[in-house]
Design a protein around this motif. Structure first.
Motif, PDB file in Angstrom:
ATOM      1  N   ILE A  18       0.793  -1.129   0.043  1.00 45.48           N
ATOM      2  CA  ILE A  18       0.108   0.067  -0.013  1.00 45.48           C
ATOM      3  C   ILE A  18       0.945   1.361   0.022  1.00 45.48           C
ATOM      4  CG2 ILE A  18      -1.739   1.292   1.453  1.00 45.48           C
ATOM      5  CD1 ILE A  18      -2.754  -1.141   2.341  1.00 45.48           C
ATOM      6  N   ALA A  19       1.939   1.270   0.874  1.00 45.46           N
ATOM      7  CA  ALA A  19       2.962   2.540   0.921  1.00 45.46           C
ATOM      8  C   ALA A  19       3.241   2.804  -0.460  1.00 45.46           C
ATOM      9  CB  ALA A  19       4.081   2.167   1.969  1.00 45.46           C
ATOM     10  N   ILE A  20       3.848   1.466  -1.261  1.00 43.45           N
ATOM     11  CA  ILE A  20       4.438   1.792  -2.636  1.00 43.45           C
ATOM     12  C   ILE A  20       3.485   2.364  -3.600  1.00 43.45           C
ATOM     13  CG2 ILE A  20       5.366   0.708  -4.496  1.00 43.45           C
ATOM     14  CD1 ILE A  20       6.605  -1.595  -2.538  1.00 43.45           C
ATOM     15  N   PHE A  21       2.353   1.944  -3.490  1.00 39.60           N
ATOM     16  CA  PHE A  21       1.282   2.339  -4.329  1.00 39.60           C
ATOM     17  C   PHE A  21       0.815   3.971  -4.071  1.00 39.60           C
ATOM     18  CE2 PHE A  21       0.859  -2.004  -5.684  1.00 39.60           C
ATOM     19  CZ  PHE A  21       0.741  -2.031  -6.961  1.00 39.60           C
ATOM     20  N   GLN A  22       0.782   3.977  -3.082  1.00 36.90           N
ATOM     21  CA  GLN A  22       0.242   5.219  -2.227  1.00 36.90           C
ATOM     22  C   GLN A  22       1.394   6.471  -2.741  1.00 36.90           C
ATOM     23  OE1 GLN A  22      -1.756   5.515   1.380  1.00 36.90           O
ATOM     24  NE2 GLN A  22      -1.481   7.656   1.489  1.00 36.90           N
ATOM     25  N   ALA A  23       2.600   6.119  -2.521  1.00 36.32           N
ATOM     26  CA  ALA A  23       3.666   7.183  -2.507  1.00 36.32           C
ATOM     27  C   ALA A  23       3.687   7.626  -4.067  1.00 36.32           C
ATOM     28  CB  ALA A  23       4.978   6.343  -2.306  1.00 36.32           C
ATOM     29  N   ILE A  24       3.661   6.491  -5.213  1.00 37.53           N
ATOM     30  CA  ILE A  24       3.719   6.612  -6.451  1.00 37.53           C
ATOM     31  C   ILE A  24       2.467   7.570  -6.944  1.00 37.53           C
ATOM     32  CG2 ILE A  24       3.385   5.516  -9.085  1.00 37.53           C
ATOM     33  CD1 ILE A  24       5.036   3.123  -7.350  1.00 37.53           C
ATOM     34  N   PHE A  25       1.209   7.075  -6.353  1.00 38.51           N
ATOM     35  CA  PHE A  25       0.079   7.938  -6.745  1.00 38.51           C
ATOM     36  C   PHE A  25       0.245   9.445  -6.473  1.00 38.51           C
ATOM     37  CE2 PHE A  25      -3.902   9.397  -5.049  1.00 38.51           C
ATOM     38  CZ  PHE A  25      -4.728   9.486  -6.347  1.00 38.51           C
ATOM     39  N   ALA A  54     -17.207   6.869   2.058  1.00 39.57           N
ATOM     40  CA  ALA A  54     -17.902   8.133   2.307  1.00 39.57           C
ATOM     41  C   ALA A  54     -17.054   9.240   3.168  1.00 39.57           C
ATOM     42  CB  ALA A  54     -19.176   7.723   2.953  1.00 39.57           C
ATOM     43  N   ASP A  55     -16.309   8.629   4.025  1.00 42.69           N
ATOM     44  CA  ASP A  55     -15.446   9.559   4.882  1.00 42.69           C
ATOM     45  C   ASP A  55     -14.220  10.129   4.426  1.00 42.69           C
ATOM     46  OD1 ASP A  55     -13.005   7.768   5.728  1.00 42.69           O
ATOM     47  OD2 ASP A  55     -14.680   6.419   5.979  1.00 42.69           O
ATOM     48  N   ALA A  56     -13.692  11.240   4.912  1.00 37.15           N
ATOM     49  CA  ALA A  56     -12.396  11.790   4.452  1.00 37.15           C
ATOM     50  C   ALA A  56     -11.112  11.553   5.444  1.00 37.15           C
ATOM     51  CB  ALA A  56     -12.784  13.142   4.093  1.00 37.15           C
ATOM     52  N   THR A  57     -11.214  10.267   6.022  1.00 31.66           N
ATOM     53  CA  THR A  57     -10.201   9.921   7.093  1.00 31.66           C
ATOM     54  C   THR A  57      -8.904   9.869   6.280  1.00 31.66           C
ATOM     55  OG1 THR A  57     -10.348   7.828   6.608  1.00 31.66           O
ATOM     56  CG2 THR A  57     -11.554   8.827   8.431  1.00 31.66           C
ATOM     57  N   VAL A  58      -7.781  10.414   7.214  1.00 30.98           N
ATOM     58  CA  VAL A  58      -6.450  10.519   6.589  1.00 30.98           C
ATOM     59  C   VAL A  58      -5.479   9.752   7.227  1.00 30.98           C
ATOM     60  CG1 VAL A  58      -4.640  12.399   6.423  1.00 30.98           C
ATOM     61  CG2 VAL A  58      -6.867  12.884   5.979  1.00 30.98           C
ATOM     62  N   GLY A  59      -4.545   8.998   6.849  1.00 31.17           N
ATOM     63  CA  GLY A  59      -3.867   8.033   7.711  1.00 31.17           C
ATOM     64  C   GLY A  59      -2.426   8.810   7.702  1.00 31.17           C
ATOM     65  N   SER A  60      -1.475   8.356   8.864  1.00 30.85           N
ATOM     66  CA  SER A  60      -0.286   8.984   8.791  1.00 30.85           C
ATOM     67  C   SER A  60       0.651   8.766   7.679  1.00 30.85           C
ATOM     68  CB  SER A  60       0.466   8.145  10.290  1.00 30.85           C
ATOM     69  OG  SER A  60       0.562   6.990  10.063  1.00 30.85           O
ATOM     70  N   LEU A  61       0.516   7.451   6.869  1.00 32.16           N
ATOM     71  CA  LEU A  61       1.320   7.349   5.812  1.00 32.16           C
ATOM     72  C   LEU A  61       1.129   8.681   4.777  1.00 32.16           C
ATOM     73  CD1 LEU A  61       3.003   5.578   3.994  1.00 32.16           C
ATOM     74  CD2 LEU A  61       0.815   4.371   3.160  1.00 32.16           C
ATOM     75  N   THR A  62      -0.182   9.011   4.638  1.00 33.26           N
ATOM     76  CA  THR A  62      -0.358  10.292   3.721  1.00 33.26           C
ATOM     77  C   THR A  62       0.543  11.477   4.035  1.00 33.26           C
ATOM     78  OG1 THR A  62      -2.720   9.745   3.359  1.00 33.26           O
ATOM     79  CG2 THR A  62      -2.123  11.740   2.860  1.00 33.26           C
ATOM     80  N   GLY A  63       0.671  11.695   5.373  1.00 35.06           N
ATOM     81  CA  GLY A  63       1.570  12.743   5.751  1.00 35.06           C
ATOM     82  C   GLY A  63       2.908  12.365   5.485  1.00 35.06           C
ATOM     83  N   ALA A  64       3.359  11.440   5.696  1.00 34.84           N
ATOM     84  CA  ALA A  64       4.617  10.874   5.653  1.00 34.84           C
ATOM     85  C   ALA A  64       5.165  11.195   4.120  1.00 34.84           C
ATOM     86  CB  ALA A  64       5.004   9.553   5.912  1.00 34.84           C
ATOM     87  N   ILE A  65       4.400  10.633   3.135  1.00 34.84           N
ATOM     88  CA  ILE A  65       4.491  10.819   1.690  1.00 34.84           C
ATOM     89  C   ILE A  65       4.673  12.298   1.537  1.00 34.84           C
ATOM     90  CG2 ILE A  65       3.615  10.547  -0.335  1.00 34.84           C
ATOM     91  CD1 ILE A  65       2.531   7.649   0.535  1.00 34.84           C
ATOM     92  N   HIS A  66       3.744  13.011   1.903  1.00 34.37           N
ATOM     93  CA  HIS A  66       3.797  14.504   1.676  1.00 34.37           C
ATOM     94  C   HIS A  66       5.340  15.267   2.078  1.00 34.37           C
ATOM     95  CE1 HIS A  66      -0.663  15.201   1.354  1.00 34.37           C
ATOM     96  NE2 HIS A  66      -0.228  15.080   0.254  1.00 34.37           N
ATOM     97  N   ILE A  67       5.531  14.635   3.161  1.00 29.25           N
ATOM     98  CA  ILE A  67       7.001  14.993   3.589  1.00 29.25           C
ATOM     99  C   ILE A  67       8.119  14.482   2.780  1.00 29.25           C
ATOM    100  CG2 ILE A  67       8.859  14.789   5.364  1.00 29.25           C
ATOM    101  CD1 ILE A  67       6.412  14.930   7.358  1.00 29.25           C
ATOM    102  N   GLY A  68       7.980  13.331   2.185  1.00 30.48           N
ATOM    103  CA  GLY A  68       8.690  12.873   1.166  1.00 30.48           C
ATOM    104  C   GLY A  68       8.752  13.572  -0.052  1.00 30.48           C
ATOM    105  N   ILE A  69       7.613  14.170  -0.589  1.00 32.36           N
ATOM    106  CA  ILE A  69       7.472  14.725  -1.766  1.00 32.36           C
ATOM    107  C   ILE A  69       8.128  16.164  -1.669  1.00 32.36           C
ATOM    108  CG2 ILE A  69       5.907  15.910  -3.294  1.00 32.36           C
ATOM    109  CD1 ILE A  69       4.005  13.803  -2.706  1.00 32.36           C
ATOM    110  N   ALA A  70       8.219  16.672  -0.459  1.00 35.64           N
ATOM    111  CA  ALA A  70       8.647  17.882  -0.119  1.00 35.64           C
ATOM    112  C   ALA A  70      10.328  17.920  -0.163  1.00 35.64           C
ATOM    113  CB  ALA A  70       8.517  18.703   1.065  1.00 35.64           C
ATOM    114  N   LEU A  71      10.848  16.765   0.268  1.00 36.00           N
ATOM    115  CA  LEU A  71      12.177  16.475   0.300  1.00 36.00           C
ATOM    116  C   LEU A  71      12.689  16.329  -1.081  1.00 36.00           C
ATOM    117  CD1 LEU A  71      12.391  13.940   3.408  1.00 36.00           C
ATOM    118  CD2 LEU A  71      13.212  16.449   3.221  1.00 36.00           C
ATOM    119  N   GLY A  72      11.979  15.714  -1.968  1.00 42.97           N
ATOM    120  CA  GLY A  72      12.160  15.410  -3.227  1.00 42.97           C
ATOM    121  C   GLY A  72      12.303  16.730  -4.109  1.00 42.97           C
TER     122      GLY A  72
END
Length: 286
Positions: free
Chosen positions: A5-12, A37-55
């Motif tokens: 899931i982390a791999i696919f989500q990071a690519i997406f 129907a909900d808009a819940t957010v996991g910690s993985l989403t935040g970690a990937i956003h930090i990764g994008i910023a670093l890239g």
């Protein structure tokens, strides 16, 4: 499973955030078709956003280091009361313009009682049981990009960033970040180009705005996450998204340089039309 899931989500997330095709819009479409129907957010989403910023930071390292040096010099000059905007270097002026662009984002913190704050209210549009608004905004994003392509095709002399352009970019960012269907990098780039700013500087400035936003949102998402991902999954997400974002920054630069941005705008407009039709059907059925 969490690693996959982390791999696919990071690519997406890296693809849809760096390329101006709207991460939030694609996420809303995915959630709708997945029946979430909900808009819940996991910690993985935040970690990937930090990764994008670093890239992004790594891909534009020299630019960020120059601005960091200018920020230090500007701060020292202000303390000594020796600062003069007119005497500033171009990078020194970019530091000031960047602050101007971030000031409107403070409005996100405006409290709205039971509705939280302005940021939460704007973001809630992704959870309204219809994709009509995402479809319309996909098309708006594509139209903005197409207008910027037209502006670049006029072959006019490129202008340096101005105070009005920086201010308008900041006001637009109020909506580009939280509103589903829009893109921060694509929106800021298009606005600056329409002000006559050169494509190279407009793209760099878009990245300059995106990095702090990604870092802050990533940290906030990790802290307030509705569910937690594993440490290994988070590490893989950060590394993969950073590496892919580094590559995508270079790809997007070449796409714009070679005049291929129009194809991304066609994608946004076409996707917007399809998603809007689905949204209309949802309104009728529901």
């Amino acid at each position: 499973m969490s690693v996959i899931i982390a791999i696919f989500q990071a690519i997406f997330q890296a693809l849809t955030y760096i390329l101006p095709i709207s991460e939030s819009g694609h996420t809303a479409v995915f959630r709708d078709f997945a029946g979430r129907a909900d808009a819940t957010v996991g910690s993985l989403t935040g970690a990937i956003h930090i990764g994008i910023a670093l890239g992004i930071f790594a891909a534009s390292l020299k630019f960020f280091l120059r601005l960091g040096s200018e920020t230090f010099k500007t701060g020292r000059a202000l303390i000594k009361r020796e600062y003069s905007f007119n005497a500033s270097t171009p990078n020194g002026k970019l530091v000031v313009y960047c602050l101007v662009s971030f000031l409107p984002m403070l409005l996100w913190l405006i409290p709205l009682g039971g509705k939280g704050n302005l940021y939460g209210l704007l973001k809630s549009g992704a959870n309204n049981n219809t994709l009509l608004d995402e479809g319309v905004l996909f098309a708006v994003l594509g139209t903005l990009l197409l207008a910027s392509v037209w502006q670049l095709g006029l072959k006019k002399d490129a202008k340096f960033l101005s105070l009005p352009a920086a201010a308008v970019a900041g006001v637009c960012s109020l909506f580009l970040v939280p509103v589903s269907g829009l893109s921060l990098i694509g929106g800021v780039f298009a606005v600056l180009v329409l002000f006559g700013v050169g494509s190279k500087l407009a793209l760099k400035y878009s990245f300059l705005i995106a990095v702090p936003v990604l870092l802050v949102s990533g940290i906030a998402q990790i802290i307030t996450a509705d569910y937690r991902s594993g440490v290994i999954a988070a590490i893989i997400g950060v590394i993969l998204s950073a590496a892919l974002s580094f590559l995508l920054v270079r790809i997007l630069s070449n796409v714009i340089k070679k005049g291929f941005l129009k194809y991304i705008s066609y994608y946004d407009i076409s996707l917007g039309a399809i998603v809007a039709v689905i949204g209309i059907v949802q309104l009728i059925v529901r």
